[in-house]
Design a protein around this motif. Structure first.
Motif, mmCIF file in Angstrom:
data_model
loop_
_atom_site.group_PDB
_atom_site.id
_atom_site.type_symbol
_atom_site.label_atom_id
_atom_site.label_comp_id
_atom_site.label_asym_id
_atom_site.label_seq_id
_atom_site.Cartn_x
_atom_site.Cartn_y
_atom_site.Cartn_z
ATOM 1 N N THR A 42 0.836 -1.194 0.000
ATOM 2 C CA THR A 42 0.000 0.000 0.000
ATOM 3 C C THR A 42 0.871 1.244 0.000
ATOM 4 N N ARG A 43 0.613 2.125 -0.956
ATOM 5 C CA ARG A 43 1.250 3.443 -0.988
ATOM 6 C C ARG A 43 0.184 4.482 -0.646
ATOM 7 N N TRP A 44 0.442 5.209 0.437
ATOM 8 C CA TRP A 44 -0.565 6.118 0.992
ATOM 9 C C TRP A 44 -0.019 7.541 0.985
ATOM 10 N N HIS A 45 -0.829 8.473 0.468
ATOM 11 C CA HIS A 45 -0.517 9.899 0.490
ATOM 12 C C HIS A 45 -1.606 10.591 1.304
ATOM 13 N N GLN A 46 -1.183 11.252 2.374
ATOM 14 C CA GLN A 46 -2.141 11.952 3.237
ATOM 15 C C GLN A 46 -1.749 13.422 3.328
ATOM 16 N N SER A 47 -2.725 14.291 3.092
ATOM 17 C CA SER A 47 -2.473 15.731 3.087
ATOM 18 C C SER A 47 -3.430 16.418 4.049
ATOM 19 N N ILE A 48 -2.853 17.213 4.953
ATOM 20 C CA ILE A 48 -3.644 18.115 5.790
ATOM 21 C C ILE A 48 -3.519 19.500 5.173
ATOM 22 N N LEU A 49 -4.628 20.022 4.663
ATOM 23 C CA LEU A 49 -4.611 21.270 3.915
ATOM 24 C C LEU A 49 -5.246 22.402 4.719
ATOM 25 N N ALA A 50 -4.884 23.613 4.355
ATOM 26 C CA ALA A 50 -5.502 24.813 4.922
ATOM 27 C C ALA A 50 -6.401 25.438 3.859
ATOM 28 N N ALA A 51 -7.660 25.686 4.227
ATOM 29 C CA ALA A 51 -8.628 26.165 3.242
ATOM 30 C C ALA A 51 -9.509 27.249 3.835
ATOM 31 N N ASP A 52 -9.989 28.119 2.962
ATOM 32 C CA ASP A 52 -10.926 29.163 3.359
ATOM 33 C C ASP A 52 -12.272 28.531 3.696
ATOM 34 N N GLN A 53 -12.775 28.805 4.885
ATOM 35 C CA GLN A 53 -14.000 28.159 5.352
ATOM 36 C C GLN A 53 -15.209 28.507 4.490
ATOM 37 N N SER A 54 -15.236 29.708 3.922
ATOM 38 C CA SER A 54 -16.415 30.137 3.162
ATOM 39 C C SER A 54 -16.421 29.623 1.731
ATOM 40 N N THR A 55 -15.236 29.499 1.127
ATOM 41 C CA THR A 55 -15.169 29.099 -0.282
ATOM 42 C C THR A 55 -14.621 27.696 -0.499
ATOM 43 N N GLY A 56 -13.857 27.185 0.470
ATOM 44 C CA GLY A 56 -13.213 25.887 0.299
ATOM 45 C C GLY A 56 -11.910 25.957 -0.459
ATOM 46 N N ASN A 57 -11.475 27.160 -0.857
ATOM 47 C CA ASN A 57 -10.230 27.292 -1.602
ATOM 48 C C ASN A 57 -9.026 26.964 -0.720
ATOM 49 N N VAL A 58 -8.114 26.146 -1.236
ATOM 50 C CA VAL A 58 -6.931 25.726 -0.490
ATOM 51 C C VAL A 58 -5.852 26.790 -0.612
ATOM 52 N N VAL A 59 -5.253 27.169 0.537
ATOM 53 C CA VAL A 59 -4.219 28.208 0.544
ATOM 54 C C VAL A 59 -2.865 27.680 1.027
ATOM 55 N N GLY A 60 -2.812 26.463 1.525
ATOM 56 C CA GLY A 60 -1.542 25.919 2.001
ATOM 57 C C GLY A 60 -1.688 24.479 2.417
ATOM 58 N N ALA A 61 -0.526 23.894 2.791
ATOM 59 C CA ALA A 61 -0.504 22.484 3.191
ATOM 60 C C ALA A 61 0.352 22.341 4.443
ATOM 61 N N PRO A 62 -0.252 22.369 5.638
ATOM 62 C CA PRO A 62 0.535 22.232 6.866
ATOM 63 C C PRO A 62 1.287 20.906 6.974
ATOM 64 N N SER A 63 0.760 19.846 6.369
ATOM 65 C CA SER A 63 1.413 18.544 6.505
ATOM 66 C C SER A 63 1.143 17.692 5.276
ATOM 67 N N LEU A 64 2.230 17.122 4.738
ATOM 68 C CA LEU A 64 2.136 16.175 3.622
ATOM 69 C C LEU A 64 2.901 14.914 4.020
ATOM 70 N N SER A 65 2.233 13.789 4.019
ATOM 71 C CA SER A 65 2.854 12.532 4.447
ATOM 72 C C SER A 65 2.736 11.481 3.363
ATOM 73 N N ASN A 66 3.766 10.696 3.244
ATOM 74 C CA ASN A 66 3.762 9.532 2.354
ATOM 75 C C ASN A 66 4.270 8.348 3.152
ATOM 76 N N TRP A 67 3.550 7.229 3.055
ATOM 77 C CA TRP A 67 4.064 6.031 3.711
ATOM 78 C C TRP A 67 3.827 4.804 2.846
#
Length: 827
Positions: free
Chosen positions: A484-509
């Motif tokens: 299993t190759r897993w990519h997990q992303s914790i993103l930062a997004a605008d609550q009203s629009t859902g637009n992503v502005v950054g990625a606090p954490s990117l993990s691959n295992w």
């Protein structure tokens, strides 16, 4: 009269016994097990007192089908010879002649000698045996493969529920969550990402690692570990399924890891060389509060290419309208579901002793939004308030299988090779959990993206054979390689629009899992009534894990080097069985199962954790009465669960998985099928299950659990009742009406932590009862129209959510009331 040629064998001539029955006479009790055809014919002859004449060259290499229960001699013979390239004719009222089918040109002909035997009598026309046309006086016998051999359902010393696919398709119950209530002892829930999860007999702590195994045509499906993807239910569209078998209780000896609570077997339809056939179905459906009309198209075709080769193809497309509205984004019906898929299978049977089947399955299921319903002020029924673009759960599943079955002398050889690929993309709103991580980006929204691909190769080889009349053995080997190759992303997004502005954490295992196993069982037949099955499985598995995480805005990289976990579990079974009569059997069963251990990804007191194990002690009764118009299955069980895999706490208050505590599950299950009068059938099932901790959690656990606390999601009582009446409308038109109810008792959610030395409350899920109705007509055995109403009272049965869930005010319900119509044409 000329002498009978040497090639003709009088199988079971009843010797000097007087004739006891006629072919079309009264029903007789049979108890013929799977054995060589000459021996089975001899036993049939002894029971009926009738004479059988066949060619030694034709029958000596064949194996008869089992025949149990009460049948007329003719019915029993048809069952005995089903699926064989044979025909039979009669001479008078007391003699049967068995011959090869005409298409088998290599078989010797017997017409002239048999005419001489018949003298002045005229034989009745030959009867070609086609499995689909075998007629039962009341109810069709159900054959299952629960023990990796074909057996009559009523003879299997394992509690098994077999559900046919036809009724599921006609009422649009195409997902496991649509029909699990009909299965005794089965509980269903949805995970935080929307992934389905199943427990049997209450064996679950709510963790993602499966406790119920899944197979598709004996090919294991889904990953064996939590870090490798955990539970993946294929949710196969039932239009090309023969049946679904649910085995309750540990099945570790024959099926290995992840079957400590039970097993679900999907059995697909085989291609057939008998005739060209097919089915096309179209349907429409309306769901309460749904955003539009849903629809589906399903089709299948069976093509005999030659007398030895056949191909079967099927496909489906379905759209289910969403019924949950997102008030934060203004979207209607956010949980709409689109799915499509197909299957192609080829079966080549060059001889009676060799068959090769290849199948390929693909399905794409896309749920565009979450079915979470928020229960809080300001919101009404079937509404939520979540971050735009979250809540979706998209799976692409592929399954390929190659099954080779042949025979070497008296030994049956089976090879099952499988390869499955599961692609999952889930987008979940974790804004409430990751607020501190996304704060540096100046937003409050945080979608969690899980994107992983799990590939699994399996190979199983089985050998089985009888040893005389008193022993039958099975020996097998199993190997699996999972990655299993897993990519997990914790993103930062605008609550009203859902637009992503950054990625606090990117993990691959990367997670790998391999398993080697040797298993076998031996059945000792002390008499025709009493036998004992003993078996064991020795397993060695190895798991690895490695991870790289990139954190922002600090731009730091965290590397977790490869970790390794190895286990060598052993499972066993012991099953004595006694047939009081051909229609009544009692059995006892001692069996075990296990769930694979694993690796802790973060700092922990222990880097790995062990498998947890279940030991099952069971008594069962199976039988039929009133000429097979009533069948019943009762089981009484007690399961001990050791070394539960739990969330524990280290000195730095980091959570890890460890082994602690004990639990038990005990109860009684009852299933009944009846056909009390013409055209009317009724099915009932009831379960009482008491699943609870038998030992408190340790003080280091992040969860609170005291001895006597109930296990998650297990209802003490559940049951179902289904009835249907068929009746003639005209000479070529049949009508039917049916109704069903299913009841799920109250349950508790997962274990919670503690505060001030006292446990925090667990979410209570109230009991609910759901009602379904259906009615329709069948014309000329080819056209079928079916009108159905599911969840007639529009009940809001709770499946998941509340306290302990990521939103303590969010719940997942069963599907609201739906009304639909399907139209099908068979040819």
């Amino acid at each position: 009269m000329n002498a009978i040629p040497p090639l003709l064998l009088a199988a079971g001539l009843a010797l000097a016994a007087p004739v006891q029955a006629q072919l079309t006479g009264d029903a007789v009790a049979f108890s013929i097990e799977r054995k060589r055809l000459p021996e089975a014919l001899a036993q049939w002859s002894r029971v009926t007192g009738l004479q059988v004449i066949s060619q030694a060259e034709v029958v000596r290499t064949l194996t008869a089908n089992p025949v149990m229960g009460t049948h007329t001699p003719m019915e029993a013979l048809r069952l005995l010879l089903a699926n064989m390239p044979l025909t039979f004719s009669t001479i008078g009222e007391n003699t049967v002649v068995i011959e090869p089918m005409e298409r088998n040109a290599s078989a010797p002909k017997t017409t002239l000698p048999l005419q001489r035997l018949a003298a002045a009598q005229t034989p009745a026309p030959s009867v070609r045996l086609e499995p689909a046309r075998v007629e039962q006086p009341i109810q069709e016998e159900v054959i299952v493969t629960a023990q990796k051999r074909s057996e009559r359902l009523q003879d299997v010393p394992v509690p098994v529920a077999a559900i046919t696919a036809t009724a599921l398709v006609e009422t649009n119950r195409v997902r496991l969550q649509d029909y699990y209530e009909r299965l005794p002892g089965v509980n269903f829930t949805l995970g935080t990402r929307g992934e389905p999860s199943v427990a049997i007999r209450g064996i679950t702590t709510g963790a993602a690692t499966p406790t119920v195994g899944l197979t598709v045509d004996d090919v294991p499906y889904g990953t064996s570990t939590n870090l490798g993807g955990g539970y993946t239910v294929p949710d196969l569209d039932p239009s090309d399924l023969e049946r679904i078998e649910v085995l309750r209780g540990p099945q570790g000896t024959l099926y290995g890891a992840s079957s400590m609570g039970g097993l679900i077997k999907y059995v697909t339809k085989d291609p057939s060389t008998d005739a060209l056939s097919g089915r096309l179905q179209m349907g429409a459906e309306s769901i309460e509060n749904g955003d539009g009309l849903g629809g589906s198209v399903r089709g299948s075709v069976n093509v005999p290419v030659t007398d030895e080769l056949a191909i079967r193809a099927s496909g489906f497309m379905q759209y289910r309208p969403g019924y949950v509205d997102n008030v934060q984004t203004g979207e209607q019906g956010v949980n709409e579901r689109k799915s499509y898929g197909g299957r192609l299978a080829a079966l080549w049977r060059p001889s009676q002793d060799l068959s090769i089947k290849f199948s390929g399955l693909m399905q794409d299921i896309n749920t565009l939004g979450s079915q979470l319903v928020f229960v809080r002020p300001g919101l009404t029924d079937l509404q939520q308030s979540t971050l735009r673009g979250t809540g979706s759960y998209h799976t692409k599943n592929q399954a390929y299988g190659l099954t080779v079955a042949t025979r070497f002398g008296d030994v049956d050889f089976t090879s099952v090779t499988g390869y499955t690929v599961n692609d999952v993309l889930a987008k979940t709103d974790y804004s409430s959990a990751f607020g501190a991580l996304v704060a540096p980006f100046g937003v409050t929204g945080s979608p969690l993206i899980d994107d992983y691909t799990a590939g699994k190769f399996t190979q199983e080889i089985r050998l089985s054979a009888p040893i005389g009349d008193h022993f039958e053995w099975l020996l097998g080997g199993f190997y699996t390689d999972e990655r299993t190759r897993w990519h997990q992303s914790i993103l930062a997004a605008d609550q009203s629009t859902g637009n992503v502005v950054g990625a606090p954490s990117l993990s691959n295992w990367l997670v790998t899992y391999s398993e080697y196993a040797l298993f076998g069982d031996l059945t000792i037949k002390f008499s025709e009534r009493f036998d004992v099955q003993i078996g064991g499985r020795a397993t060695q598995n190895r798991q690895t894990f490695e991870q790289v995480t990139l954190s922002s805005p600090s731009n730091t990289t965290t590397v977790i080097p490869r970790k390794v976990s190895e286990d060598e579990p052993f499972t066993y079974l012991l099953t004595p069985r006694f047939r009081i009569s051909p229609d009544l059997m009692v059995y006892a069963r001692v069996a075990s199962g296990y769930r694979a251990g694993g690796i802790n990804a973060s700092g922990a007191v222990v880097p790995t954790y062990k498998p947890d194990k279940t030991n099952n002690y069971e008594l069962g009764v199976k039988g039929s009465a009133f000429q097979n118009t009533l069948t019943y299955d009762v089981s009484l069980y007690h399961i001990l669960w050791e070394d539960l895999q739990l969330n524990l706490l280290n000195a730095q208050r980091l959570v890890y998985v460890g082994n602690a505590s004990e639990a038990k599950s005990q109860g009684v299950e009852l299933s009944i099928e009846a056909a009390p009068f013409e055209g009317f059938t009724v099915n009932a099932a009831a379960t009482y299950n008491d699943a609870e901790l038998s030992k408190s959690f340790p003080s280091t656990s992040t969860l609170w659990g005291a001895s006597g606390d109930r296990l998650p999601y297990s209802s003490r009582f559940s049951g179902s009742l289904t009835a249907q009446q068929r009746f003639a409308l005209t000479d070529n038109m049949m009508g039917f009406v049916g109704a069903s109810l299913s009841h799920i008792g109250d349950r508790l959610s997962v274990f919670q932590g503690s505060s001030g030395g006292s446990p925090l409350p667990r979410q209570e899920f109230p009991a609910y009862t759901k009602y379904d109705l259906r009615a329709g007509v069948e014309l000329d055995d080819s056209w079928t129209a079916n009108l159905f109403v599911n969840n007639v009272t529009d009940k809001r049965g709770v499946v998941q959510g509340g306290i302990g869930f990521r939103f303590p005010f969010a719940f997942q319900y069963i599907e609201p009331r739906s009304i639909g119509l399907t139209l099908a044409k068979s040819f």
